[in-house]
Design a protein around this motif. Structure first.
Motif, PDB file in Angstrom:
ATOM      1  N   SER A 127       8.972  65.486 133.693  1.00 14.35           N
ATOM      2  CA  SER A 127      10.107  64.954 132.957  1.00 14.35           C
ATOM      3  C   SER A 127       9.561  63.933 131.971  1.00 14.35           C
ATOM      4  N   MET A 128      10.074  63.976 130.738  1.00 11.56           N
ATOM      5  CA  MET A 128       9.500  63.143 129.678  1.00 11.56           C
ATOM      6  C   MET A 128      10.609  62.593 128.783  1.00 11.56           C
ATOM      7  N   SER A 129      10.454  61.368 128.354  1.00 12.27           N
ATOM      8  CA  SER A 129      11.377  60.775 127.385  1.00 12.27           C
ATOM      9  C   SER A 129      11.146  61.408 126.020  1.00 12.27           C
ATOM     10  N   LEU A 130      12.110  61.255 125.139  1.00 12.23           N
ATOM     11  CA  LEU A 130      12.001  61.826 123.802  1.00 12.23           C
ATOM     12  C   LEU A 130      10.784  61.283 123.045  1.00 12.23           C
ATOM     13  N   ASP A 131      10.381  60.050 123.366  1.00 10.38           N
ATOM     14  CA  ASP A 131       9.200  59.489 122.694  1.00 10.38           C
ATOM     15  C   ASP A 131       7.903  59.719 123.476  1.00 10.38           C
ATOM     16  N   GLY A 132       7.911  60.646 124.428  1.00  8.59           N
ATOM     17  CA  GLY A 132       6.685  61.135 125.023  1.00  8.59           C
ATOM     18  C   GLY A 132       6.172  60.470 126.280  1.00  8.59           C
ATOM     19  N   PHE A 133       7.005  59.660 126.941  1.00  9.64           N
ATOM     20  CA  PHE A 133       6.548  58.956 128.137  1.00  9.64           C
ATOM     21  C   PHE A 133       7.108  59.587 129.411  1.00  9.64           C
ATOM     22  N   VAL A 134       6.274  59.680 130.448  1.00  5.93           N
ATOM     23  CA  VAL A 134       6.707  60.237 131.732  1.00  5.93           C
ATOM     24  C   VAL A 134       7.095  59.142 132.724  1.00  5.93           C
ATOM     25  N   ALA A 135       6.818  57.916 132.377  1.00  9.15           N
ATOM     26  CA  ALA A 135       7.198  56.755 133.192  1.00  9.15           C
ATOM     27  C   ALA A 135       7.138  55.528 132.309  1.00  9.15           C
ATOM     28  N   GLY A 136       7.827  54.484 132.748  1.00  6.38           N
ATOM     29  CA  GLY A 136       7.768  53.221 132.034  1.00  6.38           C
ATOM     30  C   GLY A 136       6.433  52.528 132.269  1.00  6.38           C
ATOM     31  N   PRO A 137       6.222  51.362 131.663  1.00 11.65           N
ATOM     32  CA  PRO A 137       4.931  50.677 131.763  1.00 11.65           C
ATOM     33  C   PRO A 137       4.569  50.231 133.176  1.00 11.65           C
ATOM     34  N   ASN A 138       5.561  50.098 134.045  1.00  9.04           N
ATOM     35  CA  ASN A 138       5.301  49.708 135.431  1.00  9.04           C
ATOM     36  C   ASN A 138       5.569  50.863 136.388  1.00  9.04           C
ATOM     37  N   ASP A 139       5.364  52.086 135.893  1.00 13.10           N
ATOM     38  CA  ASP A 139       5.534  53.313 136.669  1.00 13.10           C
ATOM     39  C   ASP A 139       6.982  53.625 137.039  1.00 13.10           C
ATOM     40  N   GLU A 140       7.941  52.986 136.393  1.00  9.59           N
ATOM     41  CA  GLU A 140       9.333  53.269 136.719  1.00  9.59           C
ATOM     42  C   GLU A 140       9.751  54.611 136.113  1.00  9.59           C
ATOM     43  N   VAL A 141      10.434  55.422 136.918  1.00  8.75           N
ATOM     44  CA  VAL A 141      10.799  56.775 136.504  1.00  8.75           C
ATOM     45  C   VAL A 141      12.311  57.020 136.546  1.00  8.75           C
ATOM     46  N   ASP A 142      13.089  55.985 136.801  1.00  7.24           N
ATOM     47  CA  ASP A 142      14.527  56.187 136.948  1.00  7.24           C
ATOM     48  C   ASP A 142      15.169  56.827 135.721  1.00  7.24           C
ATOM     49  N   HIS A 143      14.749  56.477 134.520  1.00  7.24           N
ATOM     50  CA  HIS A 143      15.344  57.060 133.312  1.00  7.24           C
ATOM     51  C   HIS A 143      14.953  58.529 133.130  1.00  7.24           C
ATOM     52  N   VAL A 144      13.682  58.855 133.363  1.00  2.00           N
ATOM     53  CA  VAL A 144      13.255  60.245 133.139  1.00  2.00           C
ATOM     54  C   VAL A 144      13.662  61.168 134.282  1.00  2.00           C
ATOM     55  N   PHE A 145      13.996  60.616 135.436  1.00  2.00           N
ATOM     56  CA  PHE A 145      14.468  61.439 136.553  1.00  2.00           C
ATOM     57  C   PHE A 145      15.985  61.374 136.726  1.00  2.00           C
ATOM     58  N   ALA A 146      16.711  60.759 135.814  1.00  2.00           N
ATOM     59  CA  ALA A 146      18.163  60.633 135.948  1.00  2.00           C
ATOM     60  C   ALA A 146      18.848  61.995 136.056  1.00  2.00           C
ATOM     61  N   TRP A 147      18.295  63.015 135.423  1.00  2.00           N
ATOM     62  CA  TRP A 147      18.917  64.340 135.469  1.00  2.00           C
ATOM     63  C   TRP A 147      18.915  64.940 136.877  1.00  2.00           C
ATOM     64  N   TYR A 148      18.094  64.411 137.771  1.00  2.00           N
ATOM     65  CA  TYR A 148      18.079  64.893 139.157  1.00  2.00           C
ATOM     66  C   TYR A 148      19.383  64.586 139.899  1.00  2.00           C
ATOM     67  N   ASN A 149      20.180  63.704 139.365  1.00  2.00           N
ATOM     68  CA  ASN A 149      21.462  63.373 139.993  1.00  2.00           C
ATOM     69  C   ASN A 149      22.586  63.390 138.975  1.00  2.00           C
ATOM     70  N   ALA A 150      22.576  64.396 138.085  1.00  4.70           N
ATOM     71  CA  ALA A 150      23.560  64.458 136.995  1.00  4.70           C
ATOM     72  C   ALA A 150      24.610  65.548 137.176  1.00  4.70           C
ATOM     73  N   GLY A 151      24.629  66.224 138.315  1.00  5.09           N
ATOM     74  CA  GLY A 151      25.558  67.337 138.426  1.00  5.09           C
ATOM     75  C   GLY A 151      26.083  67.574 139.824  1.00  5.09           C
ATOM     76  N   PRO A 152      26.910  68.603 139.961  1.00  2.00           N
ATOM     77  CA  PRO A 152      27.579  68.880 141.226  1.00  2.00           C
ATOM     78  C   PRO A 152      26.831  69.819 142.171  1.00  2.00           C
ATOM     79  N   VAL A 153      25.722  70.413 141.728  1.00  2.00           N
ATOM     80  CA  VAL A 153      25.026  71.397 142.560  1.00  2.00           C
ATOM     81  C   VAL A 153      23.991  70.682 143.426  1.00  2.00           C
ATOM     82  N   ARG A 154      24.251  70.652 144.718  1.00  2.00           N
ATOM     83  CA  ARG A 154      23.338  69.989 145.662  1.00  2.00           C
ATOM     84  C   ARG A 154      22.200  70.952 145.990  1.00  2.00           C
ATOM     85  N   VAL A 155      20.979  70.508 145.759  1.00  3.03           N
ATOM     86  CA  VAL A 155      19.802  71.329 146.047  1.00  3.03           C
ATOM     87  C   VAL A 155      18.926  70.559 147.024  1.00  3.03           C
ATOM     88  N   GLU A 156      18.727  71.161 148.184  1.00  2.44           N
ATOM     89  CA  GLU A 156      17.864  70.545 149.183  1.00  2.44           C
ATOM     90  C   GLU A 156      16.433  70.993 148.950  1.00  2.44           C
TER      91      GLU A 156
END
Length: 194
Positions: free
Chosen positions: A9-38
């Protein structure tokens, strides 16, 4: 034989994580919908849009290659990767307390080419996933990547850990992408041309 797929997962400006390894923004799509996937890890369940679920569902890779840094950051995913794949960890030194009989990890100390060879042997007809920018960059330099899959997230991080910065072997030409649009993410898949 499956493909070697670099997928992040990558931001539009090419980053896969923030400067302190934070990934909440690039992984937000993992909790954006109604289909539960285990996943294979009962502690890791995602809620995707129907479009993202179709991308996510085709099955776990046959093997995954990562670096020691991500292995350490995730605390070895609690002993099992969420996708259930066997994980090959490229490292200079096997960490204390490893390997463990009950955990699907192989530590590779002789480089990424060896890790790819071992992962492909284990995966058989299934794909091998590359899980970090550094491993992806090394594999691109060695012509070991078949597919680049980017889950492009509509956010600009401004700084952080880039996916493709510093490629010594460039340009690398890619094929026409397959594109799947979903809420909060566009899934792009490119064949690497050789």
């Amino acid at each position: 034989m499956g493909s070697v797929v670099a997928n992040m997962s990558m931001s539009l400006d090419g980053f896969v994580a923030g400067p302190n390894d934070e990934v909440d923004h690039v992984f937000a799509w993992y909790n954006a919908g109604p289909v539960r996937v285990e996943t294979e890890n009962p502690d890791f369940t995602v809620n995707l849009t129907p479009e993202s679920a179709e991308v996510f569902r085709p099955g776990a890779p046959g093997a995954l290659i990562t670096g020691r840094r991500l292995f350490d950051l995730t605390n070895a995913w609690g002993g099992k990767h969420p996708m259930g794949a066997h994980v090959f960890v490229v490292t200079h030194r096997v960490p204390d307390g490893w390997p463990r009989e009950d955990a699907p990890f192989t530590f590779v100390t002789d480089g990424v080419a060896s890790a790819v060879r071992q992962a492909k042997d284990l995966a058989g007809d299934r794909d091998v996933a590359l899980a970090t920018p550094t491993i992806t960059q090394q594999c691109l330099e060695l012509d070991l990547v078949d597919v680049i899959a980017v889950d492009l997230v509509p956010v600009l991080l401004g700084e952080g850990i880039p996916f493709f910065a510093g490629l010594g072997k460039a340009p690398i030409t890619l094929g026409t992408p397959t594109i799947i649009e979903a809420e909060g993410v566009t899934h792009l898949r490119y064949a690497v041309r050789r």
